[in-house]
Design a protein around this motif. Structure first.
Motif, mmCIF file in Angstrom:
data_model
loop_
_atom_site.group_PDB
_atom_site.id
_atom_site.type_symbol
_atom_site.label_atom_id
_atom_site.label_comp_id
_atom_site.label_asym_id
_atom_site.label_seq_id
_atom_site.Cartn_x
_atom_site.Cartn_y
_atom_site.Cartn_z
ATOM 1 N N GLU A 20 0.933 -1.223 0.040
ATOM 2 C CA GLU A 20 -0.026 0.115 -0.047
ATOM 3 C C GLU A 20 0.983 1.226 -0.078
ATOM 4 O O GLU A 20 1.020 1.931 1.029
ATOM 5 C CB GLU A 20 -1.081 -0.076 1.263
ATOM 6 N N SER A 21 1.442 1.461 -1.054
ATOM 7 C CA SER A 21 2.395 2.583 -1.258
ATOM 8 C C SER A 21 2.676 2.752 -2.925
ATOM 9 O O SER A 21 2.460 1.776 -3.562
ATOM 10 C CB SER A 21 3.412 2.467 -0.765
ATOM 11 N N THR A 22 2.991 4.033 -3.191
ATOM 12 C CA THR A 22 3.254 3.902 -4.726
ATOM 13 C C THR A 22 5.137 3.404 -4.959
ATOM 14 O O THR A 22 5.798 3.336 -3.620
ATOM 15 C CB THR A 22 3.251 5.543 -5.049
ATOM 16 N N PRO A 23 5.295 2.954 -5.912
ATOM 17 C CA PRO A 23 6.766 2.803 -6.082
ATOM 18 C C PRO A 23 7.511 3.749 -6.303
ATOM 19 O O PRO A 23 7.080 5.062 -6.281
ATOM 20 C CB PRO A 23 6.408 1.794 -7.684
ATOM 21 N N SER A 24 8.973 3.662 -6.456
ATOM 22 C CA SER A 24 9.787 4.698 -6.691
ATOM 23 C C SER A 24 9.702 5.484 -7.999
ATOM 24 O O SER A 24 8.802 4.888 -8.629
ATOM 25 C CB SER A 24 11.174 4.117 -6.631
ATOM 26 N N VAL A 25 10.105 6.597 -7.897
ATOM 27 C CA VAL A 25 10.084 7.395 -9.093
ATOM 28 C C VAL A 25 10.856 6.498 -10.360
ATOM 29 O O VAL A 25 9.911 6.379 -11.509
ATOM 30 C CB VAL A 25 10.729 8.756 -9.163
ATOM 31 N N ALA A 26 11.994 5.765 -10.199
ATOM 32 C CA ALA A 26 12.347 5.012 -11.271
ATOM 33 C C ALA A 26 11.443 3.820 -11.712
ATOM 34 O O ALA A 26 11.210 3.714 -12.967
ATOM 35 C CB ALA A 26 13.646 4.750 -10.831
ATOM 36 N N ALA A 27 10.870 3.313 -10.650
ATOM 37 C CA ALA A 27 10.080 2.153 -11.079
ATOM 38 C C ALA A 27 8.697 2.568 -11.638
ATOM 39 O O ALA A 27 8.162 1.657 -12.583
ATOM 40 C CB ALA A 27 9.691 1.495 -9.661
ATOM 41 N N PHE A 28 8.101 3.694 -11.126
ATOM 42 C CA PHE A 28 6.744 4.328 -11.760
ATOM 43 C C PHE A 28 7.165 4.547 -13.315
ATOM 44 O O PHE A 28 6.215 4.179 -14.089
ATOM 45 C CB PHE A 28 6.584 5.436 -11.124
ATOM 46 N N ARG A 29 8.201 5.277 -13.447
ATOM 47 C CA ARG A 29 8.525 5.459 -15.007
ATOM 48 C C ARG A 29 8.665 4.241 -15.858
ATOM 49 O O ARG A 29 8.155 4.094 -17.056
ATOM 50 C CB ARG A 29 9.713 6.356 -15.188
ATOM 51 N N ARG A 30 9.745 3.292 -15.331
ATOM 52 C CA ARG A 30 9.957 2.109 -15.922
ATOM 53 C C ARG A 30 8.431 0.887 -15.988
ATOM 54 O O ARG A 30 8.222 0.559 -17.163
ATOM 55 C CB ARG A 30 10.631 1.028 -15.072
ATOM 56 N N LEU A 31 7.624 1.095 -15.003
ATOM 57 C CA LEU A 31 6.296 0.208 -15.278
ATOM 58 C C LEU A 31 5.350 0.909 -16.351
ATOM 59 O O LEU A 31 4.749 0.215 -17.117
ATOM 60 C CB LEU A 31 5.675 0.119 -13.714
ATOM 61 N N ARG A 32 5.474 2.145 -16.312
ATOM 62 C CA ARG A 32 4.676 2.846 -17.630
ATOM 63 C C ARG A 32 5.224 2.345 -18.956
ATOM 64 O O ARG A 32 4.494 2.074 -19.795
ATOM 65 C CB ARG A 32 4.718 4.425 -17.396
ATOM 66 N N ARG A 33 6.601 2.432 -18.869
ATOM 67 C CA ARG A 33 7.453 2.152 -20.324
ATOM 68 C C ARG A 33 6.894 0.477 -20.480
ATOM 69 O O ARG A 33 6.402 0.148 -21.676
ATOM 70 C CB ARG A 33 8.682 2.252 -20.006
ATOM 71 N N GLU A 34 7.150 -0.465 -19.520
ATOM 72 C CA GLU A 34 6.967 -1.828 -19.725
ATOM 73 C C GLU A 34 5.619 -2.330 -19.978
ATOM 74 O O GLU A 34 5.219 -3.213 -20.351
ATOM 75 C CB GLU A 34 7.545 -2.468 -18.574
ATOM 76 N N ALA A 35 4.444 -1.306 -19.619
ATOM 77 C CA ALA A 35 3.117 -1.491 -19.824
ATOM 78 C C ALA A 35 2.753 -1.027 -21.256
ATOM 79 O O ALA A 35 1.483 -1.096 -21.654
ATOM 80 C CB ALA A 35 2.206 -0.952 -18.544
ATOM 81 N N GLY A 36 3.375 -0.364 -21.731
ATOM 82 C CA GLY A 36 3.173 0.104 -23.248
ATOM 83 C C GLY A 36 2.548 1.391 -23.013
ATOM 84 O O GLY A 36 1.767 2.050 -23.849
ATOM 85 N N MET A 37 2.693 2.247 -21.719
ATOM 86 C CA MET A 37 2.038 3.588 -21.428
ATOM 87 C C MET A 37 2.925 4.692 -21.941
ATOM 88 O O MET A 37 4.099 4.575 -22.016
ATOM 89 C CB MET A 37 1.682 3.536 -20.359
ATOM 90 N N SER A 38 2.387 5.774 -22.163
ATOM 91 C CA SER A 38 3.115 6.973 -22.616
ATOM 92 C C SER A 38 4.017 7.340 -21.521
ATOM 93 O O SER A 38 3.935 7.055 -20.322
ATOM 94 C CB SER A 38 2.341 8.187 -22.821
ATOM 95 N N GLU A 39 5.231 7.925 -21.920
ATOM 96 C CA GLU A 39 6.324 8.549 -20.701
ATOM 97 C C GLU A 39 5.830 9.593 -20.009
ATOM 98 O O GLU A 39 4.988 10.120 -20.395
ATOM 99 C CB GLU A 39 7.659 8.770 -21.539
ATOM 100 N N ARG A 40 6.363 9.632 -18.657
ATOM 101 C CA ARG A 40 6.233 10.664 -17.973
ATOM 102 C C ARG A 40 7.568 11.198 -17.499
ATOM 103 O O ARG A 40 8.470 10.308 -17.205
ATOM 104 C CB ARG A 40 5.479 10.494 -16.569
ATOM 105 N N SER A 41 7.848 12.392 -17.438
ATOM 106 C CA SER A 41 9.226 13.111 -17.017
ATOM 107 C C SER A 41 9.585 12.779 -15.407
ATOM 108 O O SER A 41 8.516 12.697 -15.110
ATOM 109 C CB SER A 41 9.293 14.594 -17.590
ATOM 110 N N ARG A 42 10.547 12.645 -15.390
ATOM 111 C CA ARG A 42 11.288 12.539 -13.900
ATOM 112 C C ARG A 42 10.503 13.486 -13.006
ATOM 113 O O ARG A 42 10.017 13.426 -11.848
ATOM 114 C CB ARG A 42 12.586 12.414 -13.916
ATOM 115 N N GLU A 43 10.460 14.927 -13.641
ATOM 116 C CA GLU A 43 10.069 15.878 -12.827
ATOM 117 C C GLU A 43 8.718 15.698 -12.627
ATOM 118 O O GLU A 43 8.074 15.876 -11.406
ATOM 119 C CB GLU A 43 10.347 17.409 -13.582
ATOM 120 N N ALA A 44 7.622 15.539 -13.711
ATOM 121 C CA ALA A 44 6.438 15.262 -13.282
ATOM 122 C C ALA A 44 6.237 14.310 -12.390
ATOM 123 O O ALA A 44 5.164 14.498 -11.462
ATOM 124 C CB ALA A 44 5.783 14.775 -14.750
ATOM 125 N N VAL A 45 6.901 13.126 -12.442
ATOM 126 C CA VAL A 45 6.494 11.898 -11.285
ATOM 127 C C VAL A 45 6.975 12.478 -10.110
ATOM 128 O O VAL A 45 6.365 12.143 -8.964
ATOM 129 C CB VAL A 45 7.255 10.556 -11.761
#
Length: 150
Positions: A20-45
């Motif tokens: 029950e928490s969000t993943p790290s910034v790096a994991a968040f960005r990686r998971l979006r990529r690995e799920a075929g979703m659009s990128e989010r900038s590091r700053e935005a995340v």
């Protein structure tokens, strides 16, 4: 995240653990990529994740590596938006997304006031309907833009 009452204890499919928490910034960005979703900038995340109302992520027990995530954003009272539902492609079809949705919906049932508006933008057909979600058109129309287009 909200300090509200907790939903029932979350569970994940065998071999996975739901946190029950969000993943790290790096994991968040990686998971979006690995799920075929659009990128989010590091700053935005980095700016957005701390504003999560409630979030979950799923890790593979064998590696501790995040393989899925989902979160709720909103005002905590009248509007809740389910966002960033992502499962890494090799892990899809194993019940991870269902476990995360069950947990988010359980949290909403426990914490969201009666009459609150819960929405999401779906990129898959036939998944979210089992939790009562339905298309809003023609009563309303979902719309979007990106900041570079404003």
């Amino acid at each position: 995240m909200s300090d509200g009452d907790s939903a029932p204890t979350p569970t994940a499919p065998e071999g996975y653990a739901l946190r029950e928490s969000t993943p790290s910034v790096a994991a968040f960005r990686r998971l979006r990529r690995e799920a075929g979703m659009s990128e989010r900038s590091r700053e935005a995340v980095e700016r957005g994740l701390p504003n999560t109302t409630y979030g979950v992520h799923v890790v593979a027990e064998s590696t501790g590596e995040p393989v899925g995530m989902a979160r709720i954003v909103g005002d905590g009272g009248s509007v809740f938006h389910l966002s960033d539902m992502a499962v890494a492609e090799p892990q899809q079809g194993r019940g991870i997304g269902t476990a995360m949705m069950d947990t988010l919906v359980g949290w909403l049932r426990t914490n969201a006031p009666d009459g609150a508006y819960v929405n999401l933008l779906a990129d898959v057909d036939g998944f979210y309907e089992r939790w009562g979600f339905e298309r809003s058109a023609p009563a309303s129309k979902g719309m979007w833009t990106r900041t570079e287009d404003l």
